[in-house]
Design a protein around this motif. Sequence first.
Motif, PDB file in Angstrom:
ATOM      1  N   MET B   1      -3.776  -9.941 -62.497  1.00 54.46           N
ATOM      2  CA  MET B   1      -3.075 -10.373 -61.282  1.00 54.46           C
ATOM      3  C   MET B   1      -1.689 -10.883 -61.654  1.00 54.46           C
ATOM      4  O   MET B   1      -1.504 -11.487 -62.708  1.00 54.46           O
ATOM      5  N   SER B   2      -0.727 -10.618 -60.794  1.00 52.62           N
ATOM      6  CA  SER B   2       0.620 -11.072 -61.096  1.00 52.62           C
ATOM      7  C   SER B   2       0.954 -12.303 -60.257  1.00 52.62           C
ATOM      8  O   SER B   2       0.368 -12.533 -59.204  1.00 52.62           O
ATOM      9  N   ALA B   3       1.898 -13.087 -60.788  1.00 57.08           N
ATOM     10  CA  ALA B   3       2.331 -14.273 -60.042  1.00 57.08           C
ATOM     11  C   ALA B   3       2.966 -13.844 -58.724  1.00 57.08           C
ATOM     12  O   ALA B   3       2.823 -14.513 -57.695  1.00 57.08           O
ATOM     13  N   GLU B   4       3.622 -12.681 -58.758  1.00 58.02           N
ATOM     14  CA  GLU B   4       4.239 -12.131 -57.548  1.00 58.02           C
ATOM     15  C   GLU B   4       3.178 -11.892 -56.464  1.00 58.02           C
ATOM     16  O   GLU B   4       3.341 -12.300 -55.319  1.00 58.02           O
ATOM     17  N   ASP B   5       2.058 -11.267 -56.868  1.00 61.78           N
ATOM     18  CA  ASP B   5       0.981 -11.024 -55.906  1.00 61.78           C
ATOM     19  C   ASP B   5       0.447 -12.332 -55.341  1.00 61.78           C
ATOM     20  O   ASP B   5       0.117 -12.422 -54.161  1.00 61.78           O
ATOM     21  N   ARG B   6       0.325 -13.324 -56.202  1.00 62.80           N
ATOM     22  CA  ARG B   6      -0.213 -14.603 -55.745  1.00 62.80           C
ATOM     23  C   ARG B   6       0.715 -15.223 -54.690  1.00 62.80           C
ATOM     24  O   ARG B   6       0.255 -15.756 -53.686  1.00 62.80           O
ATOM     25  N   ASP B   7       2.019 -15.118 -54.922  1.00 58.63           N
ATOM     26  CA  ASP B   7       2.964 -15.675 -53.943  1.00 58.63           C
ATOM     27  C   ASP B   7       2.938 -14.883 -52.643  1.00 58.63           C
ATOM     28  O   ASP B   7       2.972 -15.459 -51.555  1.00 58.63           O
ATOM     29  N   ILE B   8       2.854 -13.553 -52.759  1.00 61.26           N
ATOM     30  CA  ILE B   8       2.818 -12.737 -51.553  1.00 61.26           C
ATOM     31  C   ILE B   8       1.538 -13.007 -50.773  1.00 61.26           C
ATOM     32  O   ILE B   8       1.539 -13.070 -49.544  1.00 61.26           O
ATOM     33  N   ALA B   9       0.417 -13.196 -51.502  1.00 63.61           N
ATOM     34  CA  ALA B   9      -0.846 -13.522 -50.827  1.00 63.61           C
ATOM     35  C   ALA B   9      -0.686 -14.814 -50.023  1.00 63.61           C
ATOM     36  O   ALA B   9      -1.199 -14.932 -48.907  1.00 63.61           O
ATOM     37  N   GLY B  10       0.054 -15.773 -50.584  1.00 67.05           N
ATOM     38  CA  GLY B  10       0.295 -17.026 -49.863  1.00 67.05           C
ATOM     39  C   GLY B  10       1.078 -16.794 -48.589  1.00 67.05           C
ATOM     40  O   GLY B  10       0.745 -17.333 -47.528  1.00 67.05           O
ATOM     41  N   GLU B  11       2.113 -15.980 -48.672  1.00 67.89           N
ATOM     42  CA  GLU B  11       2.902 -15.688 -47.472  1.00 67.89           C
ATOM     43  C   GLU B  11       2.108 -14.906 -46.448  1.00 67.89           C
ATOM     44  O   GLU B  11       2.267 -15.075 -45.247  1.00 67.89           O
ATOM     45  N   TYR B  12       1.215 -14.038 -46.949  1.00 66.17           N
ATOM     46  CA  TYR B  12       0.366 -13.265 -46.040  1.00 66.17           C
ATOM     47  C   TYR B  12      -0.536 -14.207 -45.249  1.00 66.17           C
ATOM     48  O   TYR B  12      -0.648 -14.123 -44.027  1.00 66.17           O
ATOM     49  N   VAL B  13      -1.173 -15.153 -45.954  1.00 67.25           N
ATOM     50  CA  VAL B  13      -2.075 -16.088 -45.274  1.00 67.25           C
ATOM     51  C   VAL B  13      -1.277 -16.996 -44.340  1.00 67.25           C
ATOM     52  O   VAL B  13      -1.706 -17.298 -43.228  1.00 67.25           O
ATOM     53  N   LEU B  14      -0.119 -17.421 -44.793  1.00 70.01           N
ATOM     54  CA  LEU B  14       0.728 -18.266 -43.943  1.00 70.01           C
ATOM     55  C   LEU B  14       1.154 -17.504 -42.684  1.00 70.01           C
ATOM     56  O   LEU B  14       1.330 -18.089 -41.626  1.00 70.01           O
ATOM     57  N   GLY B  15       1.292 -16.188 -42.823  1.00 69.01           N
ATOM     58  CA  GLY B  15       1.634 -15.362 -41.668  1.00 69.01           C
ATOM     59  C   GLY B  15       3.098 -14.985 -41.606  1.00 69.01           C
ATOM     60  O   GLY B  15       3.544 -14.353 -40.650  1.00 69.01           O
ATOM     61  N   THR B  16       3.874 -15.357 -42.628  1.00 67.20           N
ATOM     62  CA  THR B  16       5.319 -15.157 -42.560  1.00 67.20           C
ATOM     63  C   THR B  16       5.797 -13.895 -43.260  1.00 67.20           C
ATOM     64  O   THR B  16       6.988 -13.603 -43.221  1.00 67.20           O
ATOM     65  N   LEU B  17       4.896 -13.201 -43.900  1.00 69.39           N
ATOM     66  CA  LEU B  17       5.315 -11.990 -44.603  1.00 69.39           C
ATOM     67  C   LEU B  17       6.015 -11.064 -43.606  1.00 69.39           C
ATOM     68  O   LEU B  17       5.464 -10.784 -42.548  1.00 69.39           O
ATOM     69  N   PRO B  18       7.217 -10.612 -43.923  1.00 71.50           N
ATOM     70  CA  PRO B  18       7.907  -9.723 -42.976  1.00 71.50           C
ATOM     71  C   PRO B  18       7.050  -8.492 -42.656  1.00 71.50           C
ATOM     72  O   PRO B  18       6.230  -8.068 -43.478  1.00 71.50           O
ATOM     73  N   HIS B  19       7.280  -7.969 -41.471  1.00 73.82           N
ATOM     74  CA  HIS B  19       6.418  -6.942 -40.902  1.00 73.82           C
ATOM     75  C   HIS B  19       6.071  -5.805 -41.871  1.00 73.82           C
ATOM     76  O   HIS B  19       4.906  -5.498 -42.092  1.00 73.82           O
ATOM     77  N   ALA B  20       7.101  -5.211 -42.461  1.00 74.11           N
ATOM     78  CA  ALA B  20       6.870  -4.058 -43.345  1.00 74.11           C
ATOM     79  C   ALA B  20       6.043  -4.470 -44.559  1.00 74.11           C
ATOM     80  O   ALA B  20       5.127  -3.758 -44.972  1.00 74.11           O
ATOM     81  N   ASP B  21       6.356  -5.661 -45.118  1.00 75.46           N
ATOM     82  CA  ASP B  21       5.594  -6.146 -46.282  1.00 75.46           C
ATOM     83  C   ASP B  21       4.157  -6.435 -45.900  1.00 75.46           C
ATOM     84  O   ASP B  21       3.229  -6.231 -46.676  1.00 75.46           O
TER      85      ASP B  21
END
Lengths: 179, 208
Positions: B1-21
């Motif tokens: 697992m990458s640190a990048e994935d972990r951060d993106i997973a956080g944004e996904y759960v938070l709900g702020t990940l931009p639409h395309a991402d």
Amino acid sequence: MDDPVADLLIRCAAQDRTAFRALYAATSAKLMGVLLRMLQDRHEAEEALQEVYTRIWLRAQRFDPARGRGMTWVIAVARHLAIDRLRARPIATEEADYEHIPDSTPRAESRLVALGEARRIVDCFGTLEPARAAALRGAYLDGLSYADLANRHSVPLNTMRTWLRRGLMALRDCMDGQR
Amino acid sequence: MSAEDRDIAGEYVLGTLPHADRIAFSARLKTDPALQSLVADWEARLADLNDEYAPAEAPDLLPAIEARLFPKPARRWPLWLGGLIAAAAVMVGALYLPPILSPDAPTVIARLGEPDAALRFEALHDGEALIVQRVAGAAPPSDRAHEAWLIAPGAAPVSLGLIGAEPLRVPYPDPPQGWTLAVSLEPAGGSPVGAPTGPVLAAGEINL
């Protein structure tokens, strides 16, 4: 740990319709609260609630009690559905709506502490700058987008993204550090 | 697992990940167990915030939800008659049939697309699950997906999942007579909004 919602979900995964009714009775008020707060529209929230329970039934097999509590899982289903609906809305509507959102932060926080629950996350929120903590809450609880939050806090979009990404990292370090 | 994935997973759960991402991440999430546990970790970390959602009385939507999920069969034998028939069938079966009848052999319950269409799908039922598979035509390009939808009369489509090289299998004890099944073209990973966003490629009615 005792987790009645998880038990019901496991029975739903085994196609137990009695368990599905019990699950609705046990969780629908909470999920309605989630959807009303995020969507800010009763009609849409009721429509979304039907969709949420349809998804819960069809996806119950994906629930894994080893990974989290049942209530957390059903709330996640409702939140993700609400976020998808919010992002599909025209942007103007999102901006117009957010003014109506009541800010219940301090009251809720003291209530959580009084209940002796969530002390860890509240403590960790306390380590963040107040504006960043408020932005994180607005994102999680109200489903606000980067654009909404940037408007609300009068900062550029990229600044808001940086705030939230660093805020998440700080929260994670704080919470994992307390384990 | 990458640190990048972990951060993106956080944004996904938070709900702020931009639409395309968000679309791209949802697509990876469906098949990546490591990503699924990163998401579960974030859901658990942030779960205490859920206490701030004040419960609100929900109307009793259960009848509508159940009508969607468990439509009543068109007709039913009276219980005693059903019992007699079942008992007779068991006796006859015990005499004449080898005991290997479960689950049922899949039967076709809907054909999606005209018989001469280049792209066609079929839905089958085996007594326990609904199975949707492509029977003619090509797989979608790698950045697209075929998503199956179940549509109750007058209701919004509900996603059943994506149809890949393998048939899509969804547990569904009683297939609903007269409901529509449709397949739409969606971004890889499926529709990001819980409703069809692309063109409908094929549709058909369930006929038991």
